[in-house]
Design a protein around this motif. Structure first.
Motif, mmCIF file in Angstrom:
data_model
loop_
_atom_site.group_PDB
_atom_site.id
_atom_site.type_symbol
_atom_site.label_atom_id
_atom_site.label_comp_id
_atom_site.label_asym_id
_atom_site.label_seq_id
_atom_site.Cartn_x
_atom_site.Cartn_y
_atom_site.Cartn_z
ATOM 1 N N GLN A 1 0.832 -1.204 0.000
ATOM 2 C CA GLN A 1 0.000 0.000 0.000
ATOM 3 C C GLN A 1 0.871 1.261 0.000
ATOM 4 N N ALA B 1 -4.835 -7.451 -15.988
ATOM 5 C CA ALA B 1 -4.787 -7.232 -14.543
ATOM 6 C C ALA B 1 -3.541 -7.865 -13.919
ATOM 7 N N THR C 1 -0.386 -6.020 -14.880
ATOM 8 C CA THR C 1 -0.222 -4.775 -14.133
ATOM 9 C C THR C 1 0.383 -5.034 -12.764
ATOM 10 N N ASP C 2 -0.096 -6.063 -12.078
ATOM 11 C CA ASP C 2 0.470 -6.411 -10.776
ATOM 12 C C ASP C 2 1.904 -6.903 -10.898
ATOM 13 N N PHE D 1 1.454 -11.910 -8.569
ATOM 14 C CA PHE D 1 0.023 -11.693 -8.785
ATOM 15 C C PHE D 1 -0.758 -12.816 -8.125
ATOM 16 N N TYR E 1 -9.731 -12.551 -10.480
ATOM 17 C CA TYR E 1 -8.496 -11.811 -10.215
ATOM 18 C C TYR E 1 -8.523 -11.275 -8.791
ATOM 19 N N LYS F 1 -6.329 -8.663 -6.194
ATOM 20 C CA LYS F 1 -5.264 -7.666 -6.134
ATOM 21 C C LYS F 1 -4.101 -8.187 -5.294
ATOM 22 N N GLU G 1 -1.872 -6.572 -3.649
ATOM 23 C CA GLU G 1 -1.665 -5.864 -2.382
ATOM 24 C C GLU G 1 -2.632 -6.307 -1.295
ATOM 25 N N ASP G 2 -3.690 -7.030 -1.677
ATOM 26 C CA ASP G 2 -4.673 -7.500 -0.692
ATOM 27 C C ASP G 2 -4.326 -8.858 -0.098
ATOM 28 N N ASN H 1 -9.174 -6.088 1.914
ATOM 29 C CA ASN H 1 -9.020 -4.949 1.008
ATOM 30 C C ASN H 1 -8.561 -3.658 1.663
#
Length: 427
Positions: free
Chosen positions: A33, A84, A87-88, A95, A112, A114, A116-117, A136
């Motif tokens: 984050q 997606a 991008t990660d 990912f 998908y 994220k 970071e989650d 999240n």
């Protein structure tokens, strides 16, 4: 004998979090984050991230119709999934993909997640080992506290029917089963650093320079000035409570506040005073001229960020590179970056091939999951368009062939054989 290097510190600290049964992603459990916020504040870092993501995803799958295949009830297509995860991977180098199974132990839905989650389960915790926690708001941007009930644990990806049976039984049946998470991580039992972690301090520096420039504009580039004026005598204010004094700004202070700023730089302010003793005195004081210092710092910071992401500088700042008129340097940069991101595309290809080999219906009968790299084509560049138009005019001009060949070589950077072939092709 022990060796201690005080000047070298670990970039992240991974420690068990007994409250949630996970491994913290750095001491505050919010490393991804924080990196996202830093990248968002740095124009160069954001551009480099986008460039890496674009090249990793390429122009899609070699199988033209493959990208349109829908893989869950929400309408997610393989093309969107590819974009997606690319991008990660471009930033986090990893990912996450969630899958769930039907009663035949075949994957029936793909989602998908994220990167970071995702947090890894604590390997020393019997209940969360071999699991991943998804939440999240690990960085507490929305809520001050993490809600334990909202943290969802998924089993580690394993398509073995016997393993799935055990997981379903432990969950209390298919209705309660949440599926598995494929967590691509270049590290082994550890969290990865972002692609340009070695220069994340430069993200912050560039953001600071941007804030400084904005502050200069909003203050109208006014020089630093000290104002000397008689001390104000506190006056009674019956509207306040007992013991409270009236500290509201004077009219002069209000006028000076509106006098500053880019939109107020040309205004005239009139100050009245009764005698010389009460006359306000504005006295400027000199400070170091930061223009050149900030300019050189900005260039060096930008260069380090570009290098940290391993992006060819011709793709980030094409106007600053020498560049041949025919776009030769940019074409070479595209080829170089395609080679640089080839392992990333190969890893995504392998993951998708593995996951969808267990899908409940055939999505890709050919078995070709290859991703097409970005073509080395600069025809859409304004430089390329202008060069192409000029070359066409040269080839059609009433000039000797030798003159055309010489111009193509010396003005446009073509090789002897290339220039000769172009000219002879029109004869």
């Amino acid at each position: 004998m022990k060796t201690y290097l005080p000047q070298i510190e670990r970039r992240i600290l991974v420690r068990p979090n007994q409250t949630f049964g996970i491994l913290n992603f750095d001491i505050d459990n919010a490393y991804p984050q924080r990196m996202l916020e830093l990248v968002a504040a740095s124009p160069t870092a954001k551009d480099c991230w986008n460039k890496r993501a674009k090249f990793i995803a390429g122009v899609g799958f070699e199988e033209a119709k493959l990208g349109k295949q829908i893989i869950n009830s929400k309408g997610l297509t393989l093309a969107k999934l590819l974009k997606a995860v690319a991008t990660d991977k471009a930033l986090f180098t990893g990912f996450g993909i969630h899958v769930n199974y039907n009663a035949n132990f075949k994957i029936c839905t793909v989602n998908y997640v994220k990167f970071e989650d995702i947090r890894m389960g604590d390997t020393d915790n019997v209940d969360t080992a071999d699991k991943y926690a998804v939440y999240n708001d690990w960085g507490r941007k929305t809520w001050k506290h993490i809600s334990r009930s909202k943290v969802i644990f998924f089993d580690r990806y394993n398509p073995d029917p016997e393993v799935i049976k055990q997981q379903v039984s432990a969950a209390g049946g298919w209705e309660q089963y949440k599926g598995q998470l494929f967590y691509f991580n270049p590290q082994i039992d550890d969290y990865p650093l972002i692609e340009a972690d070695s220069v994340w301090e430069d993200f912050e520096t560039e953001a600071g320079i941007k804030a400084f420039n904005n502050r200069e504009v909003t203050t109208g580039f006014l020089p630093s000035t000290m104002l000397f004026m008689p001390a104000r005598r506190e006056e009674a204010d019956n509207s306040g409570g007992v013991g409270e004094s009236n500290n509201s700004p004077s009219q002069l202070e209000k006028d000076l506040g509106t006098f500053q700023g880019a939109k107020s730089a040309q205004k005239i302010i009139v100050i009245e005073y009764e005698d010389e003793k009460s006359k306000p005195e504005f006295q400027p004081y000199s400070i170091q001229n930061n223009d050149k210092l900030f300019e050189s710092t900005e260039r060096s910071v930008e260069a380090r960020i570009i290098k940290g992401f391993s992006v060819p500088k011709e793709l980030v700042n094409p106007e600053k590179s020498s560049g041949l008129s025919n776009g030769g340097e940019k074409k070479e940069a595209i080829r170089e970056f395609n080679d640089n991101t080839a392992p990333d595309r190969a890893e995504i290809t392998e993951v998708l091939e593995e996951l969808f080999s267990h899908y409940h219906k055939p999505l890709n009968p050919s078995g070709n999951w290859n991703i097409v790299p970005v073509p080395a084509n600069v025809a859409e560049d304004s430089i390329g368009v202008k060069a192409g138009s000029a070359i066409n005019q040269l080839l059609l001009a009433q000039l000797p062939a030798e003159s055309k060949i010489a111009t193509l070589i010396h003005a446009y950077g073509f090789k002897q054989a290339e220039a000769k072939a172009m000219v002879q092709g029109l004869i």
